[in-house]
Design a protein around this motif. Structure first.
Motif, mmCIF file in Angstrom:
data_model
loop_
_atom_site.group_PDB
_atom_site.id
_atom_site.type_symbol
_atom_site.label_atom_id
_atom_site.label_comp_id
_atom_site.label_asym_id
_atom_site.label_seq_id
_atom_site.Cartn_x
_atom_site.Cartn_y
_atom_site.Cartn_z
ATOM 1 N N GLU A 224 -9.451 -2.144 1.830
ATOM 2 C CA GLU A 224 -9.028 -2.680 3.125
ATOM 3 C C GLU A 224 -8.995 -1.619 4.193
ATOM 4 O OE1 GLU A 224 -5.351 -4.668 2.396
ATOM 5 O OE2 GLU A 224 -6.433 -6.330 1.472
ATOM 6 N N ASP B 266 -6.727 -1.823 -4.087
ATOM 7 C CA ASP B 266 -6.005 -2.383 -2.935
ATOM 8 C C ASP B 266 -7.030 -3.002 -1.993
ATOM 9 O OD1 ASP B 266 -4.234 -2.968 -0.961
ATOM 10 O OD2 ASP B 266 -3.663 -0.909 -0.507
ATOM 11 N N SER C 78 0.837 -1.204 0.000
ATOM 12 C CA SER C 78 0.000 0.000 0.000
ATOM 13 C C SER C 78 0.871 1.253 0.000
ATOM 14 C CB SER C 78 -0.918 0.005 1.214
ATOM 15 O OG SER C 78 -1.661 -1.182 1.255
HETATM 16 MG MG MG Z 1 -2.049 -2.804 2.375
#
Ligand code: MG
Ligand code: TYD
Length: 459
Positions: A128, A175, A105
């Protein structure tokens, strides 16, 4: 009346489809991997359409002809450019895998920020983390001022609608792909059918719009991107972000790349202010090593299709036991016995009164026979008390006659060693290397004797 959707059970590990549930997958024999999924039928536009319309005839072309070389988008991160083969290709899809917490990330937020600061439109969909968490990370990275368009969203249809709204995005980051779900499927997010559907939808959009798509993929405990290989087959480029969490260094490797070579690696360092590129990785890897200690040799190995440089450490010490000890970690014990026998029989160097310990650094397990030469070099160095040159790498298989045999992927190993700053490769005399492809110096040996002579053990 619409036909009822077909129920089937799909293995989340290998993709095998069975009509009935079972505890063990009949395909890969893994336990508890079958999950009920509904087959939504062929994707729209594939083959015969649901209305039975016949396909249109497409224009066939020849292999020669003018093709516009895709203009690449430089990412502003030289190491990422290197791994992707010179920048990100518009209308392509990249999958990036890695363990949780490794920095995926962080890397992608830095990428989105770099591109948006250059005036490109970058969309970041986080499935997330809440937007607040991503903002916090951006602040920490000192990139909060970058005009990244951010959303916390997991619904595929919403993501596609958002991406299609407004100016054409240059970059779309998801993501992660495992969190997405499409309401046309009953399966849970993270199942094979959901991931396939989401990837298909996103790739179709990216190809039409000309946007570059970057998907984050989780990895299983075996280190594979979760779900069967289907996702890896669908994208153009697969990158793995690797590293040890106890260590700040991170390697980005291309496993598959339709637009470039796959033997490049990118090296980063995880610092307080995010990922920093490491321009001279050799220093970093040599810095960790105690180059003056005898008994350490760097092996230029191949893991699957990936080149890996690893240190092999040996300790040879006089033994007080009738039967001296042989202990080995990360390598085959019978292989060590063979090398010791060859050194004795063919080079006249006996370890019969010495204990021998061999260790592969970093907890790596080596199964390649090409590690023979590096192991022999480490053993001879420890035996003689003379350290090996710091900038040498070793590889080559040793036969029972003591002859050094050619290894596979020699050019790949050499390029990796060169990339990591090594200057000489001690390697087999056999096997062709196109000299112009590498600039590292080659010290080519035919027999283990030549290595032993050079190291001159004192007894
Ligand atoms: Mg991540
Ligand atoms: P992250 O990018 O969240 O990992 P992933 O998406 O692969 O799960 O990075 C997580 C780790 O990186 C976290 O443990 C903290 C560390 N980190 C730093 O050391 N410096 C930083 O500037 C940032 C943003 C993260």
């Amino acid at each position: 009346m619409a036909k009822a959707a077909k129920q089937s059970f799909v293995c989340q590990n290998c993709g095998t489809i069975t009509p009935r549930w079972a505890g063990k997958c009949p395909g890969c024999e893994e336990w508890n991997t079958l999950v009920e999924e509904t087959d939504a039928g062929p994707p729209p536009g594939g083959g015969l359409s649901p209305r039975g319309r016949k396909g249109a005839v497409v224009r066939l072309e020849t292999l020669t002809g003018d093709t516009d070389e895709a203009p690449r988008i430089s990412t502003g991160l030289a190491e990422l450019d290197r791994v992707t083969g010179g920048g990100i290709v518009p209308a392509s899809a990249i999958l990036i895998g890695g363990e949780p917490g490794i920095g995926k990330s962080t890397l992608l937020l830095q990428l989105a920020a770099e591109l948006s600061l250059k005036g490109r439109r970058a969309l970041y969909f986080s499935g997330e983390e809440a937007t607040a968490q991503v903002r916090l990370r951006a602040e920490r990275l000192g990139l909060a001022h970058a005009p990244v368009a951010l959303a916390s969203e997991t619904n595929l249809a919403n993501i596609l609608a958002t991406a299609a709204d407004g100016p054409r995005p240059d970059l779309i980051i998801i993501d992660s792909i495992q969190t997405l779900w499409s309401d046309t499927l009953e399966a849970a997010p993270g199942t094979v059918s959901q991931m396939r559907q989401a990837t298909q939808g996103l790739i179709r959009f990216a190809k039409q719009a000309g946007s570059a798509l970057v998907l984050v993929g989780h990895v299983t405990k075996e280190g594979q991107i979760a779900g069967p290989k289907v996702i890896e087959h669908m994208v153009d480029t697969v990158l793995y972000f690797e590293g040890d969490r106890g260590n700040p260094f991170r390697l980005l490797r291309a496993i598959k790349n339709r637009f470039g070579a796959t033997d490049e690696i990118g090296v980063f360092e995880m610092a307080e202010e995010g990922l920093r590129e490491v321009r001279n990785p050799s220093e970093l890897f040599l810095g960790d090593r105690d180059g003056d200690a005898p008994g350490a040799a760097v092996f230029a190995g191949i893991e699957g299709t990936r080149p890996v440089l690893v240190e092999i450490q040996a300790l040879v010490a006089p033994s007080g036991l009738g039967t001296p000890r042989r202990a080995v970690v990360g390598w085959d014990a019978s292989r060590l016995a063979m090398i010791l026998a060859v050194l004795d029989a063919r080079c006249g160097i006996s370890f019969a009164t010495h204990d021998v310990y061999l260790n592969v650094a970093g907890g790596l397990k080596i199964i390649e026979p090409a590690a023979d030469l590096a192991a022999a070099a480490a053993l001879l160095s420890s035996f003689s008390g003379a350290p090996l040159p710091k900038d040498h790498v070793y590889f080559g298989e040793v036969s029972l006659s003591g002859a050094v045999r050619a290894a596979s992927h020699m050019a790949t190993r050499l390029r990796e060693a060169e990339k990591l700053g090594f200057e000489t490769a001690v390697m087999p005399a056999a096997g062709d290397i196109k000299k112009r492809t590498v600039s590292i110096e080659l010290s080519r040996i035919k027999h283990l004797k030549h290595l032993a002579d050079g190291l001159a053990p004192c007894q």
